[in-house]
Design a protein around this motif. Structure first.
Motif, PDB file in Angstrom:
ATOM      1  N   THR A 185       4.787   1.213  -6.694  1.00 24.65           N
ATOM      2  CA  THR A 185       3.982   2.324  -6.163  1.00 24.65           C
ATOM      3  C   THR A 185       2.839   1.809  -5.308  1.00 24.65           C
ATOM      4  N   ARG A 232       4.478   0.561 -11.424  1.00 26.10           N
ATOM      5  CA  ARG A 232       3.123   0.558 -10.875  1.00 26.10           C
ATOM      6  C   ARG A 232       3.015  -0.417  -9.707  1.00 26.10           C
ATOM      7  N   ASP A 290      -4.657   2.126  -9.290  1.00 21.98           N
ATOM      8  CA  ASP A 290      -3.714   1.077  -8.874  1.00 21.98           C
ATOM      9  C   ASP A 290      -3.666   0.931  -7.350  1.00 21.98           C
ATOM     10  N   PHE A 298       0.184  -6.598 -11.967  1.00 23.81           N
ATOM     11  CA  PHE A 298       0.488  -5.342 -12.652  1.00 23.81           C
ATOM     12  C   PHE A 298       1.243  -5.647 -13.940  1.00 23.81           C
ATOM     13  N   GLN A 321      -4.349   6.824 -13.088  1.00 23.81           N
ATOM     14  CA  GLN A 321      -3.858   5.445 -13.082  1.00 23.81           C
ATOM     15  C   GLN A 321      -3.321   5.071 -11.710  1.00 23.81           C
ATOM     16  N   GLU A 322      -2.560   5.981 -11.083  1.00 25.92           N
ATOM     17  CA  GLU A 322      -2.047   5.722  -9.751  1.00 25.92           C
ATOM     18  C   GLU A 322      -3.189   5.566  -8.748  1.00 25.92           C
TER      19      GLU A 322
END
Length: 710
Positions: free
Chosen positions: A455, A452, A299, A447, A295-296
């Motif tokens: 980040t 998130r 993103d 987001f 996911q990171e």
């Protein structure tokens, strides 16, 4: 930037990703089979080049004329997709060589991943490809694609519905399944993917090769990469260098950990420097962002794809609820973003604009703006104009999805940020996909979670800093064996070599006879430290081979006998060169400087606090290759204990620049002797007060056996 010179190692990538013609060897008429899927995808995607199915049992395949052999194809294809079992691959690839095919994809599994027999077959395929300059992908891979031309050289089920929406993202993955998963997530997230490639067993082309070529492409905005290991450190570093030089963000998912090549029992440095830590260091050196979750990774790629990078880390926060503001402040602290107060001029404007809201950063607008949307427009303008923030996060819960307010909210935010489109504005919201896409078309990052959003903005700031920071380039000429040799080195021998390399030690002398101890001690001055000198005793303290605070000649004579006796008892077969007498060092901050010769990336410098702290708390940082002063200073600043060097709680600041010089000298020594060095450790390195220098108190060098002796 001057035109990029062709890189010989990247030959035929153009034919692989943008082929004018494709041969599908072993093409099946059944579009559900692996051997039929790539052909099916090519036809469905409207590939604009020529397609030549090769099948000696059919006249047509999926509606296209089939050819019995590659030699029968009317033109030399740029790329061949080989969908054959492993027993037929050598013949098929040899035919590609004979016909002058530029690139080939081998889908079949059953090679190096299965054992020695498969590995031998894989090596033969690699040799055939190399002989014909064929850009080989695989074996055991899912192929590659280029969406803009409709080229789909893959059978991945990730593309059952359609090829990805064209865009600036490129996906490079050793694992085809993970690469397909990333492509699916990118499509879901609204990230256009222009290039996709699975490298599999990497007999001819690896992840580094792909990153390097993609970094040179003008239509690539961000590279998502996945690897379980790196096989060629130099090639990998060259790829990251190219991405850095061309300002292409690389978001990497690297999994798996393994021990470093150095022997952990001989060195604290080696026990701390796993290959994964070295990879981490390399990412920081070249500005590659290493994601911890999928996911990171998605993103960060989503944010980087927009191409707007903040010039700093200051963050403005606008919310409709104070609770969300607090949440974002906490996330910002974790993400290293600065929620700096708003300038008084801006605060005065906010008070006048919205007396019911807050007048600082974060700015809680409350719900009053729903009656006057211009309040949101003006709030964004004030925060950017008077706050000068590098980026802003606006938290609007589910309000943008409201049929009553949604469209007006979007217009109001757009009006308030229209003069600041050079920096990223992120919005936290829950809304239908079509609403989110409308905001994205307006240039916003969207987001559904505060963490998130922070980040992603932190990652953008990370890229911006690294793009503007030069990377030290390795001098590949500086390698030799002499004068290390292949025999173990004692501390005295190590100190002599390192002193010549520019690393400072306290004054010392080697004594080999008891009659010489008193005079040598008197000449040096007291107090002294006395240590056994033996190439076979790495950790002298553990066997009682060190005596501290020797105050006079009598104590020196007694200490000489003591360390000899203890060492002989503990290690009766050890070669004893004598006893080293050294001047006691003034007090300072104890640190550790080490180098391991990583089997993939070569000499890697480690720095941390000295004593047990480095090993107990693992508060260490790494850099690969030779350092310059700036890179050494960045390395020093990375450890959590850095404040101890700057004057923590009233203590005097330490000589950080002198410490940087030691790191530079150690890295240069290691690179110069890379062929013979196994590891180097200076522990402790005492950093004295600012301007008073640095002293290494102990040195350990381990060497690699000379391969010529085996």
């Amino acid at each position: 930037m001057p035109p990029e010179k062709p890189v010989p190692a990247l030959a035929n990538f153009e034919k692989a990703f943008r082929p004018r013609s494709v041969a599908v060897i072993g093409a099946s008429d059944d579009a559900t089979r692996i051997s039929g899927r790539a052909l099916h995808y090519l036809i469905r995607a409207g590939y604009r080049g020529a397609i030549y199915p090769v099948n000696n049992r059919r006249e047509t395949v999926q509606g296209l004329r089939a050819y019995a052999a590659l030699a029968d194809v009317p033109q030399t294809p740029d790329i061949a997709l080989i969908a054959l079992p492993s027993r037929l691959l050598e013949g098929a690839l040899t035919e590609c060589l004979e016909q002058g095919v530029g690139a080939a994809v081998v889908y079949a599994a059953g090679f190096a991943e299965t054992g020695s027999d498969g590995g031998a077959l894989q090596d033969r395929l690699a040799a055939i490809a190399a002989a014909g300059d064929i850009r080989l992908f695989g074996p055991n891979c899912l192929g590659l694609l280029h969406t803009d031309s409709g080229f789909a050289g893959t059978f991945s089920s990730a593309f059952d519905t359609a090829l990805p929406t064209p865009g600036g993202a490129a996906i490079v993955s050793q694992s085809g399944a993970y690469g397909g998963h990333l492509a699916y997530l990118c499509e879901k997230r609204g990230i256009g993917v222009g290039y996709w490639v699975s490298t599999g067993n990497e007999a001819g082309t690896d992840v580094a090769d792909c990153i390097h070529w993609l970094a040179l492409q003008d239509d690539v905005s961000v590279i998502l990469a996945y690897a379980e290991g790196v096989r060629d450190g130099e090639t990998f570093r060259a790829a990251l260098q190219a991405a850095h030089d061309h300002r292409k963000p690389v978001v990497f998912m690297k999994v798996g950990q393994s021990a470093a090549g150095a022997t952990a029992a001989q060195s604290h440095t080696a026990s701390l420097a796993g290959t994964d830590a070295v990879f981490d260091a390399l990412c920081r050196q070249y500005g590659v962002y290493r994601a911890q979750t999928t996911q990171e990774q998605v993103d960060v790629a989503y944010a980087a794809d927009r191409g707007r990078f903040p010039t700093g880390r200051s963050l403005g926060i606008i919310t409709v609820s104070g609770g969300f503001g607090v949440q974002l402040c906490d996330a910002a602290e974790r993400g290293g973003l600065d929620v700096t107060p708003l300038a008084e001029s801006g605060r005065a404007k906010l008070r006048e604009l919205n007396p019911m809201g807050s007048d600082n950063n974060p700015c809680d607008t409350t719900a009053g703006w729903l009656n006057d949307m211009s309040l949101i427009t003006k709030t964004f303008d004030v925060m950017y104009s008077d706050g000068g923030y590098d980026s802003i996060i606006g938290s609007f819960t589910m309000l943008p999805d409201s049929p009553t307010y949604g469209e007006e909210i979007r217009k109001a935010i757009g009006a308030g940020t229209s003069e600041f489109l050079d920096r990223p504005t992120a919005l936290c919201m829950e809304a239908r996909t079509e609403v989110v896409r409308a905001y994205e078309r307006d240039g916003f990052l969207v987001f559904d979670d505060s963490e998130r959003a922070v980040t992603a903005l932190s990652a953008l700031a990370y890229f911006a800093v690294h793009f503007d920071t030069p990377v030290v380039r390795r001098d590949r000429k500086r390698t030799t064996r002499a004068p290390l040799g292949s025999d173990p080195l004692s501390e005295h021998a190590a100190q002599q070599l390192l002193t010549e390399a520019g690393i400072p030690f306290p004054a010392s002398t080697l004594v080999t006879h008891p009659d010489d101890v008193a005079k040598a001690a008197a000449d040096l001055g007291f107090p002294l430290v006395m240590k056994i000198v033996s190439p076979d005793i790495a950790h002298k303290t553990e066997i009682g081979g060190v005596v501290l605070a020797v105050e006079d000649e009598a104590q020196a004579t007694a200490a000489y006998a003591t360390v000899l006796e203890r060492s002989t008892a503990a290690a009766p077969s050890a070669r004893i060169e004598g006893v080293l007498l050294g001047v006691m060092c003034p007090k300072g901050v104890e640190t550790i400087v080490g180098v391991t010769n990583d089997p993939v990336f070569g000499p890697t410098v480690m720095f941390g606090l000295g004593g047990v702290q480095a090993e107990l708390f693992r508060d260490v940082a790494f850099r690969v290759g030779e350092l310059d002063r700036d890179e050494a200073l960045k390395l020093i600043r990375e450890i959590r204990g850095y404040p101890l060097l700057t004057g923590f709680r009233g203590a005097s600041a330490a000589d950080i620049h002198g410490l940087a010089d030691v790191l530079v000298a150690a890295s240069r020594f290691a690179v110069t002797h890379a062929n013979g060095l196994d590891s180097l450790e200076l522990n402790p390195v005492v950093v004295l007060g600012e301007g008073h220098g640095v002293l290494a108190l102990d040195a350990l060098i381990t060497v690699r056996p000379d391969p010529r002796e085996h």
